[in-house]
Enzyme design. Sequence first.
Site, PDB file in Angstrom:
ATOM      1  N   GLU A  81       0.807  -1.227   0.000  1.00 41.42           N
ATOM      2  CA  GLU A  81       0.000   0.000   0.000  1.00 41.42           C
ATOM      3  C   GLU A  81       0.841   1.278   0.000  1.00 41.42           C
ATOM      4  O   GLU A  81       0.376   2.321   0.445  1.00 41.42           O
ATOM      5  CB  GLU A  81      -0.945  -0.003   1.201  1.00 41.42           C
ATOM      6  CG  GLU A  81      -1.967  -1.125   1.149  1.00 41.42           C
ATOM      7  CD  GLU A  81      -3.064  -0.925   2.177  1.00 41.42           C
ATOM      8  OE1 GLU A  81      -4.141  -0.476   1.794  1.00 41.42           O
ATOM      9  OE2 GLU A  81      -2.818  -1.208   3.370  1.00 41.42           O
ATOM     10  N   HIS A 100      -0.415   5.245   7.888  1.00 45.55           N
ATOM     11  CA  HIS A 100      -1.547   4.378   7.524  1.00 45.55           C
ATOM     12  C   HIS A 100      -1.613   3.248   8.536  1.00 45.55           C
ATOM     13  O   HIS A 100      -0.610   2.574   8.784  1.00 45.55           O
ATOM     14  CB  HIS A 100      -1.393   3.802   6.116  1.00 45.55           C
ATOM     15  CG  HIS A 100      -2.365   2.693   5.854  1.00 45.55           C
ATOM     16  ND1 HIS A 100      -3.727   2.901   5.856  1.00 45.55           N
ATOM     17  CD2 HIS A 100      -2.186   1.368   5.651  1.00 45.55           C
ATOM     18  CE1 HIS A 100      -4.329   1.745   5.645  1.00 45.55           C
ATOM     19  NE2 HIS A 100      -3.427   0.794   5.521  1.00 45.55           N
ATOM     20  N   HIS A 102      -4.376   0.239  10.822  1.00 45.66           N
ATOM     21  CA  HIS A 102      -5.638  -0.471  11.024  1.00 45.66           C
ATOM     22  C   HIS A 102      -6.021  -0.359  12.496  1.00 45.66           C
ATOM     23  O   HIS A 102      -6.592  -1.288  13.060  1.00 45.66           O
ATOM     24  CB  HIS A 102      -5.492  -1.937  10.611  1.00 45.66           C
ATOM     25  CG  HIS A 102      -4.828  -2.136   9.286  1.00 45.66           C
ATOM     26  ND1 HIS A 102      -4.018  -3.202   9.001  1.00 45.66           N
ATOM     27  CD2 HIS A 102      -4.861  -1.364   8.158  1.00 45.66           C
ATOM     28  CE1 HIS A 102      -3.573  -3.092   7.748  1.00 45.66           C
ATOM     29  NE2 HIS A 102      -4.060  -1.988   7.226  1.00 45.66           N
ATOM     30  N   HIS A 172     -11.334  -1.181   6.867  1.00 45.49           N
ATOM     31  CA  HIS A 172      -9.891  -1.346   6.698  1.00 45.49           C
ATOM     32  C   HIS A 172      -9.110  -0.576   7.773  1.00 45.49           C
ATOM     33  O   HIS A 172      -8.387  -1.177   8.555  1.00 45.49           O
ATOM     34  CB  HIS A 172      -9.555  -0.864   5.275  1.00 45.49           C
ATOM     35  CG  HIS A 172      -8.106  -0.898   4.914  1.00 45.49           C
ATOM     36  ND1 HIS A 172      -7.655  -0.568   3.659  1.00 45.49           N
ATOM     37  CD2 HIS A 172      -6.993  -1.185   5.623  1.00 45.49           C
ATOM     38  CE1 HIS A 172      -6.339  -0.673   3.614  1.00 45.49           C
ATOM     39  NE2 HIS A 172      -5.918  -1.048   4.793  1.00 45.49           N
TER      40      HIS A 172
HETATM   41 MN    MN Z   1      -3.839  -1.271   5.167  1.00 48.15          MN
END
Ligand code: MN
Length: 243
Positions: A81, A100, A102, A172
């Site tokens: 990603e 980024h 989760h 996500h």
């Molecule tokens: Mn991710």
Amino acid sequence: MTSPTSVDPQALEDLVDANHILFNKGVVDAFGHVSVRHDKRPDRFLLARNMAPALVRADDVQEFDLDGNLTTDDARRVYLERFIHGAIYHARPDVAAVVHSHSPSVVSFSAVKSAKFRPISHMCGFLGDGAVRFEIREFAGDATDLLVRNGALGVALAKTLGSGNVVLMRGHGSTVVGPTLKHAVYRAIYTEVNARLLADALRLGDVEYLSSGEALATMKTNEGQLERPWALWKEAANRDRTR
Ligand code: MN
């Protein structure tokens, strides 16, 4: 393939610390990543190779262009990603760091369309009038693995983020940005805190959110003293690592 430009050693050390801090604070686990824009080349960014953030050391950091291509001949695996980072740096010249993750409490808010993700604590004023939500189905159909695994999805995510600081990614996680690495780390940690507080508050009754003016004023106050939490978080993360 181009050659890498030398990186400020302090910037590299801070990026390694950021990886450890975000794990120590429960924002990332084996997954999730943090990047920083290159201090001398705004068209490049630095991101660890594909590995658990808590284990990152300086020589695990790789350099990418904004399309997510490595700038060096490096056979080590890269994060799927990485396009999240490049697309946001391309769209947002004011952004110098991207997290980024989760982080678990935020995922609930990404999945519940009717739940607004607005700031309820003075520590979370950077959420402004609320975080936007990225629905990957609008761009890639209803059978993806939910990952931002190509440049087009990165661009779509950056577009959804717009001028905001936080974008929720349905089912996500989230992506958080800042004008410095310390801003982005602070905001990622307190995005998770806001989600926990808000989930609790919603069970108690009607929630009074920060107004736009309160959000702005509290953001200015807290983000004027980022060295204080950074010093604590760095110490705590490094202490836990050497046990
Ligand atoms: Mn991710």
